[in-house]
Design a protein around this motif. Structure first.
Motif, PDB file in Angstrom:
ATOM      1  N   TYR A 137       7.537   9.681  -0.421  1.00 40.96           N
ATOM      2  CA  TYR A 137       6.743   8.474  -0.192  1.00 40.96           C
ATOM      3  C   TYR A 137       7.090   7.844   1.153  1.00 40.96           C
ATOM      4  CZ  TYR A 137       5.316   3.608  -0.559  1.00 40.96           C
ATOM      5  OH  TYR A 137       4.783   2.373  -0.311  1.00 40.96           O
ATOM      6  N   LEU A 138       8.381   7.727   1.447  1.00 40.27           N
ATOM      7  CA  LEU A 138       8.806   7.101   2.699  1.00 40.27           C
ATOM      8  C   LEU A 138       8.309   7.876   3.913  1.00 40.27           C
ATOM      9  CD1 LEU A 138      12.444   5.981   1.847  1.00 40.27           C
ATOM     10  CD2 LEU A 138      10.435   4.530   2.157  1.00 40.27           C
ATOM     11  N   LEU A 139       8.274   9.199   3.821  1.00 42.05           N
ATOM     12  CA  LEU A 139       7.780  10.011   4.935  1.00 42.05           C
ATOM     13  C   LEU A 139       6.297   9.783   5.193  1.00 42.05           C
ATOM     14  CD1 LEU A 139       9.688  13.356   4.348  1.00 42.05           C
ATOM     15  CD2 LEU A 139      10.051  11.696   6.192  1.00 42.05           C
ATOM     16  N   GLU A 140       5.561   9.376   4.170  1.00 41.64           N
ATOM     17  CA  GLU A 140       4.126   9.113   4.316  1.00 41.64           C
ATOM     18  C   GLU A 140       3.839   7.740   4.929  1.00 41.64           C
ATOM     19  OE1 GLU A 140       2.406   9.443   0.449  1.00 41.64           O
ATOM     20  OE2 GLU A 140       2.874  11.576   0.266  1.00 41.64           O
ATOM     21  N   LEU A 141       4.809   6.846   4.875  1.00 44.07           N
ATOM     22  CA  LEU A 141       4.583   5.489   5.374  1.00 44.07           C
ATOM     23  C   LEU A 141       4.499   5.458   6.896  1.00 44.07           C
ATOM     24  CD1 LEU A 141       7.058   3.293   3.268  1.00 44.07           C
ATOM     25  CD2 LEU A 141       4.566   3.367   3.084  1.00 44.07           C
ATOM     26  N   PRO A 142       3.687   4.559   7.434  1.00 39.06           N
ATOM     27  CA  PRO A 142       3.720   4.330   8.887  1.00 39.06           C
ATOM     28  C   PRO A 142       5.122   3.842   9.291  1.00 39.06           C
ATOM     29  CG  PRO A 142       1.811   3.262   7.878  1.00 39.06           C
ATOM     30  CD  PRO A 142       2.683   3.756   6.760  1.00 39.06           C
ATOM     31  N   ASP A 143       5.491   4.086  10.532  1.00 39.56           N
ATOM     32  CA  ASP A 143       6.849   3.756  11.004  1.00 39.56           C
ATOM     33  C   ASP A 143       7.239   2.307  10.725  1.00 39.56           C
ATOM     34  OD1 ASP A 143       7.124   6.333  11.909  1.00 39.56           O
ATOM     35  OD2 ASP A 143       6.743   5.841  14.012  1.00 39.56           O
ATOM     36  N   GLU A 182       3.984  -1.826  -4.388  1.00 41.10           N
ATOM     37  CA  GLU A 182       2.868  -1.471  -5.263  1.00 41.10           C
ATOM     38  C   GLU A 182       2.441  -0.024  -5.028  1.00 41.10           C
ATOM     39  OE1 GLU A 182       0.237  -1.777  -8.300  1.00 41.10           O
ATOM     40  OE2 GLU A 182       1.766  -3.242  -7.767  1.00 41.10           O
ATOM     41  N   LYS A 183       2.370   0.367  -3.752  1.00 42.68           N
ATOM     42  CA  LYS A 183       2.018   1.756  -3.438  1.00 42.68           C
ATOM     43  C   LYS A 183       3.089   2.711  -3.958  1.00 42.68           C
ATOM     44  CE  LYS A 183       1.022   0.747   0.972  1.00 42.68           C
ATOM     45  NZ  LYS A 183       0.769   0.968   2.401  1.00 42.68           N
ATOM     46  N   LEU A 184       4.365   2.302  -3.856  1.00 42.51           N
ATOM     47  CA  LEU A 184       5.463   3.128  -4.373  1.00 42.51           C
ATOM     48  C   LEU A 184       5.330   3.297  -5.883  1.00 42.51           C
ATOM     49  CD1 LEU A 184       8.186   4.612  -4.266  1.00 42.51           C
ATOM     50  CD2 LEU A 184       9.304   2.363  -4.308  1.00 42.51           C
ATOM     51  N   LYS A 185       5.039   2.199  -6.570  1.00 44.14           N
ATOM     52  CA  LYS A 185       4.877   2.256  -8.024  1.00 44.14           C
ATOM     53  C   LYS A 185       3.768   3.244  -8.398  1.00 44.14           C
ATOM     54  CE  LYS A 185       3.903  -0.620 -12.047  1.00 44.14           C
ATOM     55  NZ  LYS A 185       3.589  -1.963 -12.529  1.00 44.14           N
ATOM     56  N   ASN A 186       2.639   3.152  -7.706  1.00 47.06           N
ATOM     57  CA  ASN A 186       1.520   4.062  -7.975  1.00 47.06           C
ATOM     58  C   ASN A 186       1.900   5.508  -7.675  1.00 47.06           C
ATOM     59  OD1 ASN A 186      -0.066   1.883  -8.722  1.00 47.06           O
ATOM     60  ND2 ASN A 186      -0.969   1.650  -6.687  1.00 47.06           N
ATOM     61  N   LYS A 187       2.608   5.719  -6.580  1.00 44.42           N
ATOM     62  CA  LYS A 187       3.022   7.064  -6.196  1.00 44.42           C
ATOM     63  C   LYS A 187       3.962   7.652  -7.250  1.00 44.42           C
ATOM     64  CE  LYS A 187       3.051  10.138  -2.849  1.00 44.42           C
ATOM     65  NZ  LYS A 187       1.835  10.792  -2.370  1.00 44.42           N
ATOM     66  N   LEU A 188       4.900   6.849  -7.727  1.00 43.04           N
ATOM     67  CA  LEU A 188       5.843   7.325  -8.743  1.00 43.04           C
ATOM     68  C   LEU A 188       5.135   7.593 -10.067  1.00 43.04           C
ATOM     69  CD1 LEU A 188       8.969   5.103  -7.982  1.00 43.04           C
ATOM     70  CD2 LEU A 188       8.697   7.544  -7.520  1.00 43.04           C
ATOM     71  N   GLU A 189       4.158   6.762 -10.402  1.00 45.42           N
ATOM     72  CA  GLU A 189       3.384   7.004 -11.629  1.00 45.42           C
ATOM     73  C   GLU A 189       2.610   8.311 -11.523  1.00 45.42           C
ATOM     74  OE1 GLU A 189       1.084   3.491 -12.369  1.00 45.42           O
ATOM     75  OE2 GLU A 189       2.790   2.452 -13.295  1.00 45.42           O
ATOM     76  N   GLU A 190       2.053   8.586 -10.335  1.00 50.73           N
ATOM     77  CA  GLU A 190       1.355   9.861 -10.114  1.00 50.73           C
ATOM     78  C   GLU A 190       2.305  11.044 -10.268  1.00 50.73           C
ATOM     79  OE1 GLU A 190      -0.415   9.799  -6.242  1.00 50.73           O
ATOM     80  OE2 GLU A 190      -1.638   8.036  -6.698  1.00 50.73           O
ATOM     81  N   ALA A 191       3.571  10.831  -9.903  1.00 50.96           N
ATOM     82  CA  ALA A 191       4.580  11.901  -9.992  1.00 50.96           C
ATOM     83  C   ALA A 191       5.167  12.024 -11.410  1.00 50.96           C
ATOM     84  CB  ALA A 191       5.698  11.657  -8.985  1.00 50.96           C
ATOM     85  N   GLY A 192       4.714  11.153 -12.322  1.00 53.02           N
ATOM     86  CA  GLY A 192       5.163  11.243 -13.705  1.00 53.02           C
ATOM     87  C   GLY A 192       6.239  10.259 -14.105  1.00 53.02           C
ATOM     88  N   PHE A 193       6.596   9.341 -13.222  1.00 56.12           N
ATOM     89  CA  PHE A 193       7.580   8.318 -13.558  1.00 56.12           C
ATOM     90  C   PHE A 193       6.811   7.091 -14.036  1.00 56.12           C
ATOM     91  CE2 PHE A 193       9.523  10.925 -10.278  1.00 56.12           C
ATOM     92  CZ  PHE A 193      10.769  11.186 -10.825  1.00 56.12           C
ATOM     93  N   ARG A 194       6.940   6.789 -15.325  1.00 60.50           N
ATOM     94  CA  ARG A 194       6.173   5.683 -15.897  1.00 60.50           C
ATOM     95  C   ARG A 194       7.072   4.784 -16.746  1.00 60.50           C
ATOM     96  NH1 ARG A 194       0.881   6.952 -15.261  1.00 60.50           N
ATOM     97  NH2 ARG A 194       0.350   9.149 -15.152  1.00 60.50           N
ATOM     98  N   TYR A 195       6.668   3.506 -16.818  1.00 58.28           N
ATOM     99  CA  TYR A 195       7.307   2.601 -17.769  1.00 58.28           C
ATOM    100  C   TYR A 195       6.700   2.869 -19.124  1.00 58.28           C
ATOM    101  CZ  TYR A 195       9.534  -0.296 -14.243  1.00 58.28           C
ATOM    102  OH  TYR A 195      10.318  -0.752 -13.242  1.00 58.28           O
ATOM    103  N   GLU A 196       7.513   2.825 -20.139  1.00 62.19           N
ATOM    104  CA  GLU A 196       6.997   2.993 -21.514  1.00 62.19           C
ATOM    105  C   GLU A 196       6.891   1.625 -22.165  1.00 62.19           C
ATOM    106  OE1 GLU A 196       5.892   5.814 -22.726  1.00 62.19           O
ATOM    107  OE2 GLU A 196       6.430   6.795 -20.870  1.00 62.19           O
TER     108      GLU A 196
END
Length: 196
Positions: A137-143, A182-196
């Motif tokens: 995720y960090l590599l995708e962010l603008p500098d 918020e973008k990190l949360k969405n990215k992690l959810e896409e990767a399968g990391f979710r709150y139950e």
């Protein structure tokens, strides 16, 4: 300008060579060049001058013990990592003794909503996968966004400090961090990391 200010610092390569040759001048040169920078990292985490001094001394000892055999590619980052780990350990001692929390507490609590954690998950696997996803995720962010994120969540800089460095308002930094989380949360959810 004082003589101290006029003094040119040794290059990182020369300082590393001093460590490599077991010359105690290495610690003095490290302190002159990076002491304030390292102190700031510690202060952002532990918020106590005496603890920061102790962290600084422990960082110099850790550097002395690490070089050799290690020969760091980027000396400043190498020192910052040692200091951050040292200060986080000191922070944990503070928590255990119920001392005043720091900017680290604030910055990590901001990430709570973005990074889920499950106690029933094998922690080592979870952490390894979460780190991999975070790094991607960090590599995708603008500098600019990456810089602000790392300042806040790695170095535990305050929003005011980051705003000053970036020459923008605290409100701008706050909004940027909120959007990035918020973008990190969405990215992690896409990767399968979710709150139950």
């Amino acid at each position: 300008m004082s003589n101290e200010d006029k003094k040119k610092h040794l290059s990182d390569e020369k300082i590393i060579d001093l460590y490599w040759n077991r010359d105690e001048l290495a610690i003095k040169e490290t302190d002159q060049k990076y002491g304030r920078y390292l102190f700031t990292i510690a202060y952002n985490i532990v918020h106590d001058q005496w603890d920061c001094e102790e962290c600084l001394n422990d960082t110099y000892l850790g550097t002395w013990n690490a070089i050799p055999p290690q020969k760091p590619d980027i000396f400043q980052v190498f020192l910052a990592r040692i200091m951050r780990n040292t200060a986080v350990d000191k922070f944990r001692e503070q928590i255990a003794s119920k001392r005043i929390p720091s900017e680290l507490t604030d910055s990590l609590s901001e990430l709570d909503e973005a990074i889920p954690y499950e106690e029933n998950t094998n922690e080592a696997i979870f952490v390894k996968e979460a780190i991999k996803a975070l790094n991607a995720y960090l590599l995708e962010l603008p500098d600019k966004e990456r810089f602000v994120f790392v300042c806040r969540y790695y170095y535990a800089d305050s929003i005011a400090q980051i705003g000053k460095m970036m020459r923008v308002s605290e409100r701008t930094i706050f909004r940027m961090l909120a959007a990035t989380r918020e973008k990190l949360k969405n990215k992690l959810e896409e990767a399968g990391f979710r709150y139950e």
